[in-house]
Design an enzyme around this catalytic site. Structure first.
Site, PDB file in Angstrom:
ATOM      1  N   TRP A   1       0.830  -1.214   0.000  1.00 44.31           N
ATOM      2  CA  TRP A   1       0.000   0.000   0.000  1.00 44.31           C
ATOM      3  C   TRP A   1       0.855   1.250   0.000  1.00 44.31           C
ATOM      4  O   TRP A   1       0.353   2.342  -0.277  1.00 44.31           O
ATOM      5  CB  TRP A   1      -0.944  -0.009   1.202  1.00 44.31           C
ATOM      6  CG  TRP A   1      -0.264   0.133   2.530  1.00 44.31           C
ATOM      7  CD1 TRP A   1       0.636  -0.732   3.082  1.00 44.31           C
ATOM      8  CD2 TRP A   1      -0.409   1.194   3.483  1.00 44.31           C
ATOM      9  NE1 TRP A   1       1.045  -0.275   4.318  1.00 44.31           N
ATOM     10  CE2 TRP A   1       0.415   0.906   4.596  1.00 44.31           C
ATOM     11  CE3 TRP A   1      -1.172   2.364   3.519  1.00 44.31           C
ATOM     12  CZ2 TRP A   1       0.507   1.739   5.715  1.00 44.31           C
ATOM     13  CZ3 TRP A   1      -1.080   3.193   4.632  1.00 44.31           C
ATOM     14  CH2 TRP A   1      -0.253   2.876   5.712  1.00 44.31           C
ATOM     15  N   ASP A   2       2.141   1.102   0.328  1.00 45.09           N
ATOM     16  CA  ASP A   2       3.072   2.227   0.291  1.00 45.09           C
ATOM     17  C   ASP A   2       2.894   3.063  -0.965  1.00 45.09           C
ATOM     18  O   ASP A   2       2.918   4.290  -0.938  1.00 45.09           O
ATOM     19  CB  ASP A   2       4.521   1.737   0.254  1.00 45.09           C
ATOM     20  CG  ASP A   2       4.871   0.714   1.317  1.00 45.09           C
ATOM     21  OD1 ASP A   2       3.969  -0.023   1.749  1.00 45.09           O
ATOM     22  OD2 ASP A   2       6.052   0.645   1.673  1.00 45.09           O
TER      23      ASP A   2
ATOM     24  N   GLU B   1       0.977  -2.082  12.335  1.00 45.22           N
ATOM     25  CA  GLU B   1       1.197  -3.529  12.324  1.00 45.22           C
ATOM     26  C   GLU B   1       1.459  -4.097  13.712  1.00 45.22           C
ATOM     27  O   GLU B   1       1.712  -5.290  13.843  1.00 45.22           O
ATOM     28  CB  GLU B   1       2.343  -3.868  11.366  1.00 45.22           C
ATOM     29  CG  GLU B   1       1.984  -3.538   9.930  1.00 45.22           C
ATOM     30  CD  GLU B   1       3.113  -3.819   8.946  1.00 45.22           C
ATOM     31  OE1 GLU B   1       4.215  -4.167   9.388  1.00 45.22           O
ATOM     32  OE2 GLU B   1       2.876  -3.676   7.735  1.00 45.22           O
TER      33      GLU B   1
ATOM     34  N   LYS C   1       3.141   0.883  15.903  1.00 39.95           N
ATOM     35  CA  LYS C   1       4.339   0.773  15.083  1.00 39.95           C
ATOM     36  C   LYS C   1       4.485   1.985  14.178  1.00 39.95           C
ATOM     37  O   LYS C   1       5.571   2.483  13.958  1.00 39.95           O
ATOM     38  CB  LYS C   1       4.258  -0.503  14.237  1.00 39.95           C
ATOM     39  CG  LYS C   1       5.518  -0.775  13.405  1.00 39.95           C
ATOM     40  CD  LYS C   1       5.365  -2.045  12.590  1.00 39.95           C
ATOM     41  CE  LYS C   1       6.632  -2.350  11.782  1.00 39.95           C
ATOM     42  NZ  LYS C   1       6.412  -3.388  10.777  1.00 39.95           N
ATOM     43  N   GLN C   2       3.363   2.431  13.636  1.00 40.14           N
ATOM     44  CA  GLN C   2       3.406   3.475  12.622  1.00 40.14           C
ATOM     45  C   GLN C   2       2.064   4.181  12.611  1.00 40.14           C
ATOM     46  O   GLN C   2       1.052   3.606  12.980  1.00 40.14           O
ATOM     47  CB  GLN C   2       3.658   2.850  11.263  1.00 40.14           C
ATOM     48  CG  GLN C   2       2.537   1.924  10.803  1.00 40.14           C
ATOM     49  CD  GLN C   2       3.044   0.840   9.882  1.00 40.14           C
ATOM     50  OE1 GLN C   2       3.192  -0.291  10.273  1.00 40.14           O
ATOM     51  NE2 GLN C   2       3.309   1.215   8.649  1.00 40.14           N
TER      52      GLN C   2
END
Lengths: 785, 785
Positions: free
Chosen positions: A361-362, A488, A592-593
């Site tokens: 998806w980046d 994640e 995580k992000q």
């Protein structure tokens, strides 16, 4: 953290002045050249020493079995790994019978320069052989942005101090040995010598090799053609065998009389074309390149880049290193997307084999925003690739018991390759990210052809996924249960805010797109009932909010979970997933992000300013940033809530990810999303650009460290320039019809006849700087450059 | 469903009157003999044809790599698989040079009988060879319950119609080829010929082979010794080589003059003892067996079983087939647990290689209840095994960042072997199940030695796990997030009711145990603060309840999830996990096996009668029973809420699981938990026995199909008999001090001098029979037998 810069700080170049073998793999990624079709790592011309030899063709992969300790229905059986293709950049040199190898003899001078305007990697070396013969070697390498199938190298060697016998071996090498990675031995075995020779031909100064991958059956051809300049008595010999083509030049040269070899390299691959067909395709490309010639190839390269920078450059004043990093990042994103034409943009572009060469998806969420506003045709092509995989995504959805299309978590050819479903299949947001990116492209370009051919169908099939994935509860609210959001370190949760909001936009956009073109919609079987169902689901979408804490819960019950014990976490235990089990990460509050914070950006229209400030502060304290897909988003929201220094630190981290090797894994390829994210941090962060519903708005505001920011955006057949200073911002419509935008909430109509300057409103005290978990503040926090 | 019975209905035997090659693998499991240490599948004496050859030694396994498509921290790297050990039951026969093989010639008569009181498998065959020579073969096989290392066979052959030359080959065969199962080829490879020969010796009529497993390094010895009766001129020859020992008898026999061979087989294995040591251990066991003799081995076998049935038999009137199935099941549970002595009781006992020979929570939750009240020393030994793995469980907990002990989801030697953590590691309830089983054993036996040596430590270390796994939320409630309950169609959920309630009991029992013996507790480092922390957590434990629906949510938010679309589920799509992805099963309301309903049984003290009725009805509609660990629990709660016919159907299904091969996988071994579950259904279902807090209570009530139920329970050095008729129940204390029990809420003091009869209260209308998902009603619903 005090870092030792590997590269000199210059506005338009990345220069390496010493060869550090410990950093060679990082340099290979940083100096990688690509046009989106061919990728050449910055390996030394002579091949060795290397960190990781790498020659990649976009979409060219080998299959391998995916093993499971305990199998499950719907698990992908086969994985895909990018293949190190036939290496055409090899030019070996012997000086007085001794191979040129910087590990022997003396390296008197070494310099490599990646030129962001020329689109070349050049090298200058002075080397003294073990027996004392000095030579000067110069090479210039490019992967053509103009001629998609072509790379070229000009290589020059000249003796110093006296005449010398030299031999040049210009090669194509297939099935190069590559360093083994750890992991499943069967996967390693599948990638060992994956290429089976089908044809090897050589004549005069040219050769073509054709290979096919053993399992995936993809056929590739690589070829070379040469021009030679030097003494008259150069002996040449060409040979070709299974995994090797070689042109050998032998001569004696004198100081001031260099031997110069110009090498044209061509690549092509196909899953359907025959051996003669791919051979001829490559031979034809070589003929064209030779006809174009080296000088013209370089001119075309520069012309392409001039056009890009003219439309897309982002200038900042106050931090030269950040300026360099920004342009370096944009250059790599350009390289990754420029000539992708029907293939994916992988997470590492074509700069390394990290993540097996997969696209995630980046691409849609981080890379395409930059391309949409800088090089929209590249964004279009990347989305066309997604569209071309719709049948696979429909089959995957059907296998999962769903309607519409489920795009894969990770893939090369469009089939799901994720072997861990809680962070793969369950991460359905990837499908919403595709739709979001599609909507953004359509809004920014008004590309009716794309809408008809791809866009509406993409929106329809993704909306169908959400409608079938969610359900209405007893109270009539629309729930999406058991999914994994961007973070994640959580998985299989109910009503992830990011997922629900991205789905909400997807459902609305699909309804709007089909409403606006009922005939097209009818072709996809959409009637007004179906569209109404999408709108109803969107309206009823649950967005969990914790009333006690006054913040949004990343997903339902999230804020009830225990907070990760950050104080007990050793500083060398990052990234956490290498040191703690998923079960424990998933059940605790540790991020995580950016996840909820990414929703604050991409669905900022769904939150109030107060909510954003509170949510951002809350999640800052939980976010460890064990992913490179985070700093840029944190920069954007930090800027929005007035935490400008924090935003600057995050932007710097995103931009320097690879030049400073911040995650110690740039060896595997550059972090395309982080590099594109630096652009996002500049434009959406300090420029405050938002594009909700296709309406461009700006809330520019600079951090103390910057004195000026200027960027350009392509938007609806217009070119806009925004220049931000400390106290005012100036908007200029460089091209196109008048356009309405907003500056800090004030509507402006931009016209080409004059620039519009507006003062930047006073920033109210944003409150204390949000705290990160111990040791997890942005890694680079410097004063003005 | 009309089923064709494979076995005749008799009260104490399981008789097979025809040999059906399509059912041979099922029969091998049904006819398997074991003493908990040695397991012999019911393979034909001559070895072929077979479904699956099987000779197992409890705890004897081979290691194999566990592969992952994407690895993660804390994933077990190595799996364990039960090994098909050296086959000692082989006796091949040649008649006039032709091998006795039922696939050739004519099988005139075939009968095999498993005798549940004799503890033997006997066989009678009349066979005509392809050239017309008829013979009668009789064999009797036992695995000694008295002499743990010994199995024995008496084999007799006699010609019909005239003299015949015969050859008998009595063998030990190592590394038998076994049919390949699908799956990871590396795992298959690891199990192909896992035994490496270390010693092969033969002399006179005896032999010993010693082997060691290739990876796990476990050493085993197998030996035979023989007695021969027949004509005087029998020629014998014995040989031993790497993977084969063979005694050959050659003679000519006449009608009325059978040749009879008595074969004693001994086994031993060790992870530490040397080759000579295991050789001698087996030779010694053979010497002892020969000294005991065949007739005495049979008498000892019968004496052991007489003692068991006297204490444990469950009699029912009204359904002879169910009576047979109940005893058949109890016999297998006895076989699995009788002489386990320091090893696990695997899910299939030692009757097949299903589930790789692993032990799960099945043992503690389903098998040990029966053993606790029927053969408490076997329950004790099984719990001692768990205790012996405490160090491994402590290490696992530490690896997972937890305190105390985390018992493995599946294992042979105590190490976690689960390669899918959402249904393995996350299923922490297994640790609570161990504690629950330990508490039950302690309450039922008052075994102070066990409490001191094992019990208290088990309770302490398991309580520590829960205390560290859960946390108090802002409101002070104790949450256990991100775990998987018994229902494997849900995973990684918050506050699973079953898990929380089993943890609550665990915490309370640990606090009570340490409070009652502070000195012992101090040895484990438990002080009053720690115990108070356990009690506090137990008191504050969250038990999710859906106020709108008036039912407990299996876990938080469970009842908000979409209900599985049962109507759209094809009847051949069960078990669901073979046809639908986990992601979809996990996010919907569909129950694989009793979870909340198991809490209604084991923690029935935490629910009101009304809650039980509502909860049961709600979850009945969601439960597909794709697991054999479900029907018995549903039987118990159906009986408790007055749904007696439904309870009867569930009990019948549990009991007939293997005799009727209901799940079509009895070939891999019998379903020990389901067979033990039939006992639970009888005693806790129609007997209404509960043992909350060590207080025995009964609410007996028979279904229409049964006219009488009688069972016995060992309890605190007493033997109690309960006889239930249609209108009254009679309680008799057969042995021991007076005991207080309850009958339908009325307290009774049982004394040995007289039986106590009590009327069974009128059953109020329990309301309509709860509905199961379409096609998922109990599979056997017959009228009275």
């Amino acid at each position: 953290m005090i870092r030792q810069p590997a590269f000199a700080v210059e506005p338009w170049t990345v220069r390496e002045a010493t060869l550090d073998l410990d950093r060679i793999a990082q340099s290979e990624s940083v100096f990688a050249l690509s046009n989106g079709h061919i990728g050449l790592r910055g390996n030394l011309d002579e091949g060795e020493p290397f960190g990781l030899p790498g020659t990649y063709l976009n979409g060219y992969y080998e299959g391998r079995p995916l093993p499971y300790a305990e199998a499950g229905f719907g698990y992908p059986e086969s994985g895909q790994s990018v293949v190190n293709a036939t290496n055409g950049k090899l030019i070996r040199l012997l000086v007085e019978d001794e191979p040129f190898d910087v590990r022997y003899g003396e390296l008197r001078h070494h310099e490599r320069v990646l030129d962001l305007r020329e689109g070349t990697l050049s090298r200058e070396v002075e080397w003294v052989s073990p027996v004392g013969q000095a030579v000067k070697v110069r090479s210039v390498r490019l992967v053509s942005l103009a001629q998609r199938a072509i790379a070229a190298i000009q290589y020059e060697v000249e003796p110093i101090g006296g005449r010398a016998r030299v031999v040049l071996q210009s090669e194509l090498v297939a099935n190069e040995p590559i360093p083994h990675s750890e992991g499943d031995p069967r996967a390693t075995a599948a990638l060992e010598a994956p290429l089976v020779s089908e044809l090897a031909a050589a004549r005069d100064l040219r050769s073509v090799l054709v290979h096919v991958t053993r399992r995936s059956g993809l056929r590739m051809a690589a070829g070379f053609e040469h021009l030679i300049e030097g003494p008259d008595d150069i002996a040449t010999a060409v040979q070709a065998e299974e995994d090797l083509a070689r042109l050998t030049l032998t001569t004696e040269i004198a100081p001031g009389q260099p031997l110069r070899l110009t090498k044209f390299i061509a690549y092509g691959w196909s899953s359907v074309r025959s051996t003669p067909a791919v051979r001829d395709q490559v031979s034809g490309a070589l003929a064209e390149a030779k006809h174009t010639g080296w000088d013209s190839l370089r001119q075309l390269q520069k012309r392409f880049l001039d056009g890009f920078w003219k439309r897309a450059d982002v200038e900042i004043e106050g931090d030269p290193e950040l300026q360099q990093a920004l342009r370096f990042g944009m250059f790599h994103v350009l390289q990754a997307g420029a000539r992708v034409e029907g293939r994916a943009i992988p997470a590492k572009g074509l700069t390394g084999s990290g993540y097996d060469g997969h696209a995630f998806w980046d691409t849609e969420t981080f890379v395409l925003p930059m391309l949409t506003y800088s090089l929209p045709e590249a964004a279009r092509d990347a989305l066309r690739w997604r569209h071309s995989t719709l049948d696979q995504a429909r089959r995957r959805a059907a296998q999962l018991g769903l309607e519409g299309a489920a795009f894969p978590w990770r893939t090369i050819d469009g089939d799901e390759c994720s072997g861990y479903w809680p962070a793969g299949t369950a991460a359905f947001h990837v499908t919403g990210d595709v739709a979001d990116s599609c909507s953004r492209y359509l809004e920014a370009t008004e590309d009716e052809d794309f809408a008809r051919q791809c866009g509406t169908e993409l929106l329809v099939e993704t909306a169908r996924l959400w409608r079938s994935l969610g359900h209405h509860d007893k109270a009539g609210r629309f729930r999406i249960d058991g999914v994994t959001g961007p973070d994640e370190y959580s998985a299989i949760a109910d009503n992830n805010v990011y997922t629900n909001l991205i789905a909400q936009r997807n459902l609305r956009d699909a309804a709007a797109a089909t409403e606006s073109d009922p005939e097209l919609a009818g072709g996809f079987g959409v009637d007004s009932e179906e569209a109404a169902g999408w709108r109803d689901a969107a309206e009823a979408m649950i967005v969990p909010y914790d009333e006690d804490l006054g913040v949004h819960a990343q997903s339902e019950s999230y804020t009830e979970h225990a907070v990760w014990d950050f104080d007990a976490t050793a500083s060398d235990h990052h990234p956490l997933f290498l040191h703690y089990p998923y079960f424990d990460l998933y059940r605790k509050q540790v991020v995580k992000q950016a996840d909820l914070v990414l929703a604050l950006h991409l669905r900022g229209d769904a939150f109030t300013a107060e909510e954003k400030a509170r949510d951002f502060a809350y999640y800052e304290a939980l976010t460890v940033r064990d992913s490179s897909l985070s700093a840029c988003t944190q920069a954007v929201i930090a800027a929005e809530v007035g935490q400008l220094d924090l935003a600057f630190a995050y932007m710097t981290e995103a931009a320097l990810m690879d030049l400073d090797d911040l995650e110690q894994n740039s060896r595997d390829g550059v972090h395309m999303a982080s590099l594109a994210g630096a652009w996002i941090a500049a434009v959406a962060g300090f420029g405050g650009m938002r594009d909700h519903g296709g309406h461009l708005t700006f809330t520019p505001r600079l951090p103390e460290n910057l004195t000026r920011l200027r960027f350009r955006l392509a938007f609806r057949h217009r070119l806009i320039e925004v220049e931000v200073g400390a106290s005012a911002a100036t908007y200029t419509l460089l091209d196109g019809d008048p356009l309405e935008v907003a500056h800090h909430g004030e509507s402006l109509t931009l016209k080409t006849d004059r620039a519009t300057s507006k003062p930047i409103p006073h920033l109210d005290d944003p409150g204390p700087r949000p705290q990160q978990p111990p040791g997890r503040a942005p890694r680079i926090t410097r004063g003005p450059g």
